[in-house]
Scaffold this motif. Structure first.
Motif, PDB file in Angstrom:
ATOM      1  N   ARG A  36      55.408  78.895  44.497  1.00 27.58           N
ATOM      2  CA  ARG A  36      55.752  77.609  45.115  1.00 27.58           C
ATOM      3  C   ARG A  36      54.819  77.287  46.267  1.00 27.58           C
ATOM      4  O   ARG A  36      54.292  76.168  46.365  1.00 27.58           O
ATOM      5  N   GLU A  37      54.595  78.247  47.145  1.00 31.97           N
ATOM      6  CA  GLU A  37      53.728  77.988  48.293  1.00 31.97           C
ATOM      7  C   GLU A  37      52.300  77.688  47.842  1.00 31.97           C
ATOM      8  O   GLU A  37      51.628  76.822  48.410  1.00 31.97           O
ATOM      9  N   CYS A  38      51.837  78.397  46.823  1.00 30.13           N
ATOM     10  CA  CYS A  38      50.494  78.136  46.304  1.00 30.13           C
ATOM     11  C   CYS A  38      50.387  76.707  45.780  1.00 30.13           C
ATOM     12  O   CYS A  38      49.424  75.995  46.072  1.00 30.13           O
ATOM     13  N   VAL A  39      51.372  76.276  45.001  1.00 29.72           N
ATOM     14  CA  VAL A  39      51.349  74.917  44.456  1.00 29.72           C
ATOM     15  C   VAL A  39      51.398  73.887  45.573  1.00 29.72           C
ATOM     16  O   VAL A  39      50.659  72.886  45.552  1.00 29.72           O
ATOM     17  N   GLU A  40      52.241  74.110  46.568  1.00 29.95           N
ATOM     18  CA  GLU A  40      52.317  73.167  47.691  1.00 29.95           C
ATOM     19  C   GLU A  40      50.977  73.060  48.402  1.00 29.95           C
ATOM     20  O   GLU A  40      50.535  71.957  48.767  1.00 29.95           O
TER      21      GLU A  40
ATOM     22  N   LEU B 141      47.945  73.701  47.122  1.00 30.68           N
ATOM     23  CA  LEU B 141      46.959  73.069  46.245  1.00 30.68           C
ATOM     24  C   LEU B 141      47.156  71.561  46.178  1.00 30.68           C
ATOM     25  O   LEU B 141      46.177  70.797  46.224  1.00 30.68           O
ATOM     26  N   LYS B 142      48.377  71.118  46.073  1.00 28.30           N
ATOM     27  CA  LYS B 142      48.628  69.688  45.934  1.00 28.30           C
ATOM     28  C   LYS B 142      48.347  68.937  47.232  1.00 28.30           C
ATOM     29  O   LYS B 142      47.834  67.812  47.210  1.00 28.30           O
ATOM     30  N   THR B 143      48.655  69.556  48.361  1.00 24.20           N
ATOM     31  CA  THR B 143      48.350  68.912  49.636  1.00 24.20           C
ATOM     32  C   THR B 143      46.845  68.887  49.882  1.00 24.20           C
ATOM     33  O   THR B 143      46.275  67.865  50.300  1.00 24.20           O
ATOM     34  N   ALA B 144      46.179  69.994  49.601  1.00 22.44           N
ATOM     35  CA  ALA B 144      44.732  70.068  49.801  1.00 22.44           C
ATOM     36  C   ALA B 144      43.991  69.054  48.951  1.00 22.44           C
ATOM     37  O   ALA B 144      42.966  68.492  49.370  1.00 22.44           O
ATOM     38  N   ALA B 145      44.494  68.786  47.745  1.00 24.44           N
ATOM     39  CA  ALA B 145      43.811  67.869  46.825  1.00 24.44           C
ATOM     40  C   ALA B 145      43.796  66.436  47.339  1.00 24.44           C
ATOM     41  O   ALA B 145      42.970  65.631  46.897  1.00 24.44           O
ATOM     42  N   ARG B 146      44.682  66.123  48.274  1.00 20.41           N
ATOM     43  CA  ARG B 146      44.691  64.772  48.840  1.00 20.41           C
ATOM     44  C   ARG B 146      43.641  64.604  49.930  1.00 20.41           C
ATOM     45  O   ARG B 146      43.433  63.493  50.439  1.00 20.41           O
ATOM     46  N   GLY B 147      43.004  65.703  50.336  1.00 22.05           N
ATOM     47  CA  GLY B 147      41.997  65.636  51.386  1.00 22.05           C
ATOM     48  C   GLY B 147      42.585  65.619  52.780  1.00 22.05           C
ATOM     49  O   GLY B 147      41.859  65.459  53.768  1.00 22.05           O
ATOM     50  N   ASP B 148      43.907  65.831  52.874  1.00 26.77           N
ATOM     51  CA  ASP B 148      44.569  65.793  54.178  1.00 26.77           C
ATOM     52  C   ASP B 148      44.289  67.076  54.969  1.00 26.77           C
ATOM     53  O   ASP B 148      44.027  68.133  54.388  1.00 26.77           O
ATOM     54  N   LEU B 149      44.372  66.977  56.268  1.00 24.79           N
ATOM     55  CA  LEU B 149      44.310  68.169  57.109  1.00 24.79           C
ATOM     56  C   LEU B 149      45.555  68.995  56.834  1.00 24.79           C
ATOM     57  O   LEU B 149      46.676  68.508  56.916  1.00 24.79           O
ATOM     58  N   LEU B 150      45.333  70.257  56.502  1.00 16.36           N
ATOM     59  CA  LEU B 150      46.445  71.101  56.073  1.00 16.36           C
ATOM     60  C   LEU B 150      46.765  72.147  57.127  1.00 16.36           C
ATOM     61  O   LEU B 150      45.942  72.996  57.467  1.00 16.36           O
TER      62      LEU B 150
END
Length: 337
Positions: free
Chosen positions: A115-119, A121-130
């Protein structure tokens, strides 16, 4: 129903490119490259095809956050996604037996880790500061500003209820493995429960089942190949086999899993100590096997999967992948599109 192709692990990049071009011409939805210990890197193996294809999605399966940190997975996935113009896919799993055997890793809290990995990956793909502070993984100041293509699709590899429900909450889709038709209501129900709990629409979620494809012109060759590969079919767990074997024979298969592994390692279709009626039932229910006359039955089987709620099928091709893709492209894709 979307038809997808799963290649054998470790094929050279030029071979992947040739097979991928063939699959794309037949209207295959996704070509998956397999990650397996001691074989060529699947991300790099897809690079040539990424530049030379136009429509088909390109996927890597499976990657686990126990073997590669989610940050590194993100870098690789977004690079592939850039190369193919926003057509990348990835399946995140909880760590397969092959990697565990080679590395000695023993994963714990698999559902949380995936779950944490998917979260991430999906946030990073938006180009947002993570800024991510999970229970198992942390990232501070991670940002892929260059990731401007359509986000990749992130699937979860799942069969168990907890992983399926989690996938429904956070992923773009789920890929099950070797799930027989009688189990579809159970597994799809678990994923839908996760979707509902997260307020998500099932129309935006991909329900996928991985299945072994052994159809060939020569029936004897097909059945022999299917028998050799049986050890990998749902790892022959009772949950997979009991709907058609019953409890007693399913327990027997689990207790004698080593006989199937020996047949695989020795490349033989003879599975020592296993009654023939059990082997035949496993081949009939957990694989697509036989000669070309069997294809009409396969199509009906897949339509039954679709009626149960499945919208994608991933077919693992064996042996001569060129011939297998041609049969799938000529006979299956037109009937299921």
């Amino acid at each position: 129903m979307k038809v997808q192709i799963f290649l054998e692990a470790g094929l050279p990049a030029d071979t992947v490119a040739e097979l991928g071009s063939l699959a794309e011409n037949f209207g295959v939805d996704t070509l998956w490259a397999s990650s397996f210990p001691g074989h060529r890197d699947p991300f790099l193996s897809l690079a040539m095809l990424a530049r030379n294809s136009q429509r088909m999605r390109l996927g890597v399966v499976p990657i686990s956050p126990f073997e590669v940190h989610p940050m590194r997975i993100s870098d690789a996935l977004l690079t592939l996604n850039e190369l193919c113009g926003g057509r990348a896919s990835l399946l995140v799993g909880g760590l397969g037996k092959s990697v565990m055997r080679v590395t000695g890793l023993e994963p714990t809290r698999r559902v949380t880790a995936v779950r944490e990995c998917v979260e991430i990956l999906k946030t990073a793909a938006r180009g947002d500061l993570l800024e991510y502070a999970g229970e198992m993984y942390r990232l501070a100041g991670y940002q892929a500003t260059w990731a401007t293509d359509a986000p990749p699709l992130v699937y979860v590899g799942a069969t168990g209820p907890a992983m399926l429900k989690m996938a429904g909450r956070v992923a773009d889709g789920v890929m099950m493995s070797d799930v027989p038709l009688p189990r579809m209501p159970e597994v799809l129900g678990n994923a839908r429960q996760g979707l509902k709990g997260a307020g998500r629409d099932a129309k935006d979620f991909r329900f996928n089942n991985f299945f072994a494809w052994h159809i060939k012109s020569d029936k004897q060759e097909s059945i022999a190949e299917a028998r050799r590969e049986l050890v990998w079919r749902g790892i022959l767990q009772k949950w997979h086999t009991s709907p058609f074997l019953g409890d007693s024979d399913s327990d027997f298969v689990e207790a004698n899993w080593g006989a199937f592994m020996q047949a695989f390692l020795q490349r033989t279709s003879v599975i020592e100590g296993i009654p023939e009626h059990i082997v035949e039932a496993l081949v009939a229910n957990l694989t697509f096997s036989g000669d070309l006359k069997a294809i009409d039955g396969v199509i009906e089987h897949l339509k039954s999967f679709e009626a149960a709620g499945l919208d994608e099928i991933t077919l693992k091709v064996h042996g001569d992948a060129d011939k297998a893709i041609r049969i799938i492209g000529e006979r299956l894709v037109p009937e299921l599109s």
